[in-house]
Design an enzyme around this catalytic site. Sequence first.
Site, short mmCIF file in Angstrom:
data_model
loop_
_atom_site.label_atom_id
_atom_site.label_comp_id
_atom_site.label_asym_id
_atom_site.label_seq_id
_atom_site.Cartn_x
_atom_site.Cartn_y
_atom_site.Cartn_z
N TYR A 1 2.78 -3.78 -8.06
CA TYR A 1 2.30 -4.96 -8.78
C TYR A 1 2.61 -4.93 -10.28
CZ TYR A 1 -0.88 -5.57 -4.74
OH TYR A 1 -1.42 -5.73 -3.49
N CYS B 1 10.38 11.12 -5.70
CA CYS B 1 11.82 10.99 -5.91
C CYS B 1 12.21 9.51 -5.90
CB CYS B 1 12.57 11.75 -4.82
SG CYS B 1 14.31 11.96 -5.20
N GLY C 1 -12.26 -11.58 -5.52
CA GLY C 1 -11.22 -11.72 -6.53
C GLY C 1 -11.72 -11.63 -7.95
#
Length: 439
Positions: free
Chosen positions: A334, A361, A248
């Site tokens: 996100y 699209c 992380g």
Amino acid sequence: MYLHGTSKVNDKNHLEIGGVDTVELANKYGTPLYVYDVALIRERARSFRDTFKRLNIDAQVAYASKAFSTVAMIQLVEEEGLSLDVVSGGELFTALQAGFPPERIHFHGNNKSYEELDMAIKNKIGCIVVDNYFEISLLEQVCMENNETIPVLLRVTPGIEAHTHDYILTGQEDSKFGFGLENGQADKAVEQVLSSNYLTLLGIHSHIGSQIFETTGFLMAAGKMFAKLKEWKENFGFIPAVLNLGGGFGIRYTEEDTPIAVDKYVEAIIGEVRKHADKLSIDIPEIWIEPGRSIVGDAGTTIYSIGSRKEVPNIRQYLAIDGGMTDNIRPALYQAKYEAVLANRVLDPVEETVSVAGKCCESGDMLIWDLPLPKANSNDMLAVFCTGAYGYSMANNYNRIPRPAVVFVENGEEQLVVQRESYEDLVRLDIPLKTKVID
């Protein structure tokens, strides 16, 4: 403009990475094109590895292959002496195809199948990170059938929230991952594993989130894990050989991001683990961490060709590129932010602010909002920085768009490591309807 790693502007006013002109790469291999700065990947890997070595701490730095997994990338990880974290049978198969030492592979995941566990056991991988009670039973069954034992870590949820996007938080109490530390689930799991004839408990694992810019969350997680380890030492006589604090570690995507240096994360984690181990009167466990994005994220750049332009008077200028959410779904998923330049006219003066639209699209297929650029023309090339993590690995064929090629660059040399998909590739697995016979 912020350039990462070996990126620079050459005498043609082109973006150059690893000593290779990205405009020439795009002309040769087509766009969209993922370009990876191998020297920067090596630098990031060594920063983690060498900090543990400098501080004389036993450790494993396991590259989290979900960030970017190809045979060539796994071979590069092996060259740098890291371990490997996989989360699926496909990632495990890729690692084995790359010749990665199975004893340095750790297998994660909240719903590993019988077939995946069987592949792991048959190939004698180094460790399985067990996520739930169902997996304990299933893994014991697989080990019994193969007459094998396997070292395991228990994934726990320490109840620590990292400062990151809600969709990628994994360490809080309410999570699909792991055994809760506070609700008794982890205690029950420890008892089950310690009584197993096929599973050897190495220690525990946590992962508190992604894109983390401080050390506080890791230190709090370590504190909670050691509080539970104190109970397990007293109740079960269990002393961990391994403490895995996950990954992380954040990177810089835009000027709003302020990550700290790799060695600062590692030094803080070591200091906290040493403090708690001393209080518990045990040796410092081997520390495992799992960087993914922080190794490959800012080493990747995607090159696009610019196509159409649309002006909404007094509101916005749209520039459309030949990729988008098929090669980088993170902005749609996100709301991720990126910086970019014109790869073929890097230092030209800024003349306008545009919003970069993908070609899918979908109205939500927007790569970058409000990007300052020189006046861009059709067939100019846009270089989007820091796409090395979760770009290729999350790429898809929405609208039947083929996935891009991947090129590694280092010391003035290029190597194609993933071929561009063709239209033929898109239908290769399709099965036509059988022709009906009409009487």
